[in-house]
Design a protein around this motif. Structure first.
Motif, mmCIF file in Angstrom:
data_model
loop_
_atom_site.group_PDB
_atom_site.id
_atom_site.type_symbol
_atom_site.label_atom_id
_atom_site.label_comp_id
_atom_site.label_asym_id
_atom_site.label_seq_id
_atom_site.Cartn_x
_atom_site.Cartn_y
_atom_site.Cartn_z
ATOM 1 N N SER A 163 1.564 13.231 5.888
ATOM 2 C CA SER A 163 1.438 14.405 6.772
ATOM 3 C C SER A 163 0.433 14.139 7.885
ATOM 4 C CB SER A 163 0.972 15.626 5.965
ATOM 5 O OG SER A 163 1.828 15.856 4.893
ATOM 6 N N LEU A 164 -0.685 13.528 7.513
ATOM 7 C CA LEU A 164 -1.707 13.219 8.528
ATOM 8 C C LEU A 164 -1.130 12.276 9.587
ATOM 9 C CD1 LEU A 164 -4.830 12.695 6.216
ATOM 10 C CD2 LEU A 164 -4.605 14.472 7.955
ATOM 11 N N ALA A 165 -0.359 11.286 9.139
ATOM 12 C CA ALA A 165 0.229 10.319 10.079
ATOM 13 C C ALA A 165 1.215 11.015 11.020
ATOM 14 C CB ALA A 165 0.915 9.204 9.300
ATOM 15 N N MET A 218 0.841 -1.205 0.000
ATOM 16 C CA MET A 218 0.000 0.000 0.000
ATOM 17 C C MET A 218 0.877 1.257 0.000
ATOM 18 S SD MET A 218 -2.933 1.147 2.740
ATOM 19 C CE MET A 218 -4.031 -0.221 2.515
ATOM 20 N N ARG A 219 0.608 2.179 -0.932
ATOM 21 C CA ARG A 219 1.412 3.406 -0.992
ATOM 22 C C ARG A 219 0.639 4.571 -0.382
ATOM 23 N NH1 ARG A 219 2.958 3.640 -7.135
ATOM 24 N NH2 ARG A 219 3.491 5.761 -6.606
ATOM 25 N N PHE A 220 1.400 5.420 0.290
ATOM 26 C CA PHE A 220 0.772 6.576 0.933
ATOM 27 C C PHE A 220 1.242 7.857 0.229
ATOM 28 C CE2 PHE A 220 0.950 3.265 4.162
ATOM 29 C CZ PHE A 220 -0.369 3.272 4.612
ATOM 30 N N ASP A 221 0.312 8.776 0.004
ATOM 31 C CA ASP A 221 0.712 10.030 -0.642
ATOM 32 C C ASP A 221 1.118 11.060 0.421
ATOM 33 O OD1 ASP A 221 -1.568 11.184 0.381
ATOM 34 O OD2 ASP A 221 -2.673 11.187 -1.500
ATOM 35 N N ARG A 222 1.446 12.259 -0.051
ATOM 36 C CA ARG A 222 1.968 13.287 0.860
ATOM 37 C C ARG A 222 0.973 13.655 1.952
ATOM 38 N NH1 ARG A 222 4.370 18.535 -1.981
ATOM 39 N NH2 ARG A 222 3.341 19.491 -0.215
ATOM 40 N N ALA A 226 -9.447 9.533 8.355
ATOM 41 C CA ALA A 226 -8.991 10.627 7.484
ATOM 42 C C ALA A 226 -8.338 10.060 6.225
ATOM 43 C CB ALA A 226 -8.015 11.528 8.228
ATOM 44 N N ILE A 227 -7.510 9.028 6.385
ATOM 45 C CA ILE A 227 -6.860 8.424 5.213
ATOM 46 C C ILE A 227 -7.912 7.773 4.304
ATOM 47 C CG2 ILE A 227 -5.307 6.560 4.456
ATOM 48 C CD1 ILE A 227 -3.512 7.277 6.854
ATOM 49 N N MET A 228 -8.862 7.092 4.938
ATOM 50 C CA MET A 228 -9.905 6.440 4.131
ATOM 51 C C MET A 228 -10.740 7.472 3.376
ATOM 52 S SD MET A 228 -11.122 3.306 6.564
ATOM 53 C CE MET A 228 -12.347 2.673 5.440
ATOM 54 N N ILE A 229 -11.100 8.559 4.060
ATOM 55 C CA ILE A 229 -11.924 9.579 3.397
ATOM 56 C C ILE A 229 -11.114 10.297 2.319
ATOM 57 C CG2 ILE A 229 -13.130 11.790 3.740
ATOM 58 C CD1 ILE A 229 -14.177 10.680 6.359
#
Lengths: 315, 258
Positions: free
Chosen positions: A9-11, A1-5, A172-175
């Motif tokens: 930032s949220l994490a 799974m890749r995470f964007d900026r 937040a990531i899901m939304i």
């Protein structure tokens, strides 16, 4: 799974918040927990606003989430917080799947008023239910997390704060992904031109239905976390002023970013807390002027301050 | 030739107003049919009934031999009949390319994904191809409200074609478009239509456009079809000249004027 900026930032912000929780005074942790829990409910409101629907009754799912957590401990022996929260989400999904069949037939003010009506029906039922404490509500039983029972007081507050941050991060990531995914963008397309969506071979109603159910589940999680944080639930959770508060926060933050409801909820809580502290007789007026100022000067909400800054950087 | 669309005794009444009266139409696969008629003649009502937007008062509609009467617009679209609109129906807050990407996603599945991104590389690449095909690549990132009317019309038609329909109904594709742009727009549309092998029925007020692109004309007047046949024959028909085109339009093959 890749995470964007945005997700990274949220994490990072979430980790900073958890750490901040260890050095913050109890009152601030409590304020933030309630604000962030409510922000989850607001996320549900914003999800629907993006599709062109304004729910005046999101308190319904906030209340369902809260009462399910409370009732799970009081009546059904469910003391695990995670299980209780999951049950609250499940109940909200079932209720939303039933109500959504009717509600998604309506648009504009009719949707808004019908959603309010269902919320007020729940309020009426709870007020008349002696077993559930009537207007006083009831206290939430002491809870555990995977078998570990936090000490009541600061320990418990710290735990629910951490849980809220983690839940907020996941949601937040899901939304964030949802708003960029097929259904998220096409729900915005429904808001802009329902006829065209229909003539692309899609059902606007079923898209709104899916969105409504998803929004309900997020809001129920917010209600459940509030119940764990306050240790108490009452019918006010379904009252129209509570739903109005969620719309207030949604407008305050704007629809521009998944972080906006969290920021707005914190700003709202701080303004309200200090208004009540310093001008106890006119705190509603302070909130009114705050919203007025945002609508006049920042019609796209507080987030437009950030997005303006970003676009300024680019030029 | 195989019939793709057939209507039988199709009627539509709005109270005392009869908008469509016993319309019996057959369209063969591969035909390009023009629908002409003055305002209020029932052309758009006909398209709206066929595409499920309006429910006929009486009658039957068959698409590929199967009844589509009472079907929803989305079901009819999924069955293979797409349409464009007199006023381009787009998503105004989105860019041109995003409008196309939404249409691409819709064409792929009736149930959009909850978590995978809409703007995938594959969809962006396909949208770019469509932009080039329709000659609107310079407007890819412009909001659709900020582009010329002709471009909006092309986006509307491109979105309708994205689902690879068997039949395309165009409601006044050149309305609101300048005289200079009309031919370019229609050439682009008809090229795309030919490439996709689509049957076309389009409503048009400009007789020059009709003559140039269609193989058959249906002339509507007061909810009825008063002439049906080759463009030359229909446009030369005395009733059509009296009631639809007016005396000002004289068939080009007659004297070269219009």
């Amino acid at each position: 799974m890749r995470f964007d900026r945005t997700e990274i930032s949220l994490a990072l912000i979430a980790i900073a918040c958890v750490l901040f929780g260890f050095v913050s005074p109890g009152w601030l942790i409590f304020l933030l927990t309630i604000a962030l829990s409510k922000a989850l409910v607001v996320q549900g409101v914003v999800m629907q606003m993006r599709s062109g629907l304004v729910s005046f009754g999101q308190g319904l799912f906030y209340c369902i989430g809260g009462y399910t957590v409370g009732m799970g401990g009081q009546f059904f022996g469910i003391h695990d917080a995670i299980a209780a929260l999951a049950l609250g989400i499940a109940v909200a999904i079932v209720v939303a799947m039933i109500l959504g069949l009717l509600l998604t037939r309506y648009r504009d003010i009719f949707f808004a008023m019908l959603s309010l009506a269902f919320s007020m029906i729940l309020f009426g039922i709870l007020v008349k239910s002696q077993e559930l404490g009537s207007t006083d509500g009831f206290n939430v039983h002491n809870w555990t997390v995977f078998g570990w029972a936090p000490e009541t007081g600061a320990d418990s507050q710290q735990t629910v704060f951490t849980m809220t941050i983690l839940a907020g991060l996941v949601i937040a990531i899901m939304i964030h992904r949802y708003t960029k995914a097929g259904i998220g963008v096409i729900c915005e397309a429904v808001r802009e031109n329902e006829v065209r969506v229909e003539y692309l071979g899609l059902s606007p109603r079923w898209l709104l239905y899916g969105n409504y159910v998803a929004a309900a589940s997020v809001s129920a999680l917010g209600g459940g976390l509030t119940a764990l944080a306050t240790g108490h639930v009452d019918p006010e959770m379904a009252y129209w002023t509570t739903s109005g508060e969620f719309i207030f926060i949604a407008l305050l933050g704007g629809l521009g970013h998944v972080a906006a409801p969290f920021i707005a909820a914190i700003v709202f809580s701080v303004v309200r807390t200090y208004s009540i502290e310093f001008v106890p007789n006119t705190w509603q007026m302070i909130l009114g002027f705050t919203l007025l100022g945002v609508i006049v000067f920042l019609p796209k909400g507080l987030w437009s301050l950030v997005s303006r800054e970003k676009s300024g950087e680019r030029t | 030739m195989t019939t793709i669309l057939e209507t039988r005794s199709l009627n539509k009444e709005f109270g005392a107003v009869i908008a469509a009266k016993d319309l019996d139409v057959q369209v063969a696969k591969g035909e390009v049919v023009g629908v002409i008629g003055s305002n209020g003649a029932g052309k758009t009502t006909f398209i709206n009934m066929v595409t499920g937007y309006l429910k006929p008062t009486r009658g039957e509609i068959l698409f590929n031999g199967k009844s589509i009467l009472g079907h929803s617009p989305r079901a009819i679209t999924r069955a293979g009949m797409a349409r464009s609109f007199q006023v381009a129906q787009l998503f105004p807050e989105m860019s041109v390319i995003d409008n196309l990407i939404v249409a691409l996603a819709a064409a792929e599945s009736p149930r959009p994904s909850f978590l995978s991104p809409l703007r995938s590389d594959a969809r962006i690449a396909r949208a770019e191809e469509i932009l080039v095909e329709f000659g609107i690549e310079n407007y890819r990132h412009s909001k659709v409200t900020a582009v010329p009317q002709g471009v909006r019309k092309l986006v509307d038609i491109a979105m309708a074609l994205i689902g690879n329909p068997q039949m395309l109904l165009l409601d006044e594709p050149t309305s609101g478009v300048s005289m200079d742009e009309k031919t370019g727009l229609m050439d682009t549309v008809m090229n795309a239509v030919r490439q996709h092998g689509v049957t076309v029925l389009f409503v048009e007020h400009d007789m020059d456009v009709v003559e140039r692109y269609v193989s058959r004309v249906l002339a509507f007047y007061s909810g009825e079809i008063i002439a049906d046949g080759k463009p030359a024959a229909v446009l030369a028909d005395e009733r059509v000249r009296d009631l639809v085109t007016g005396h000002r339009h004289t068939h080009k093959k007659g004297n070269g004027a219009s």
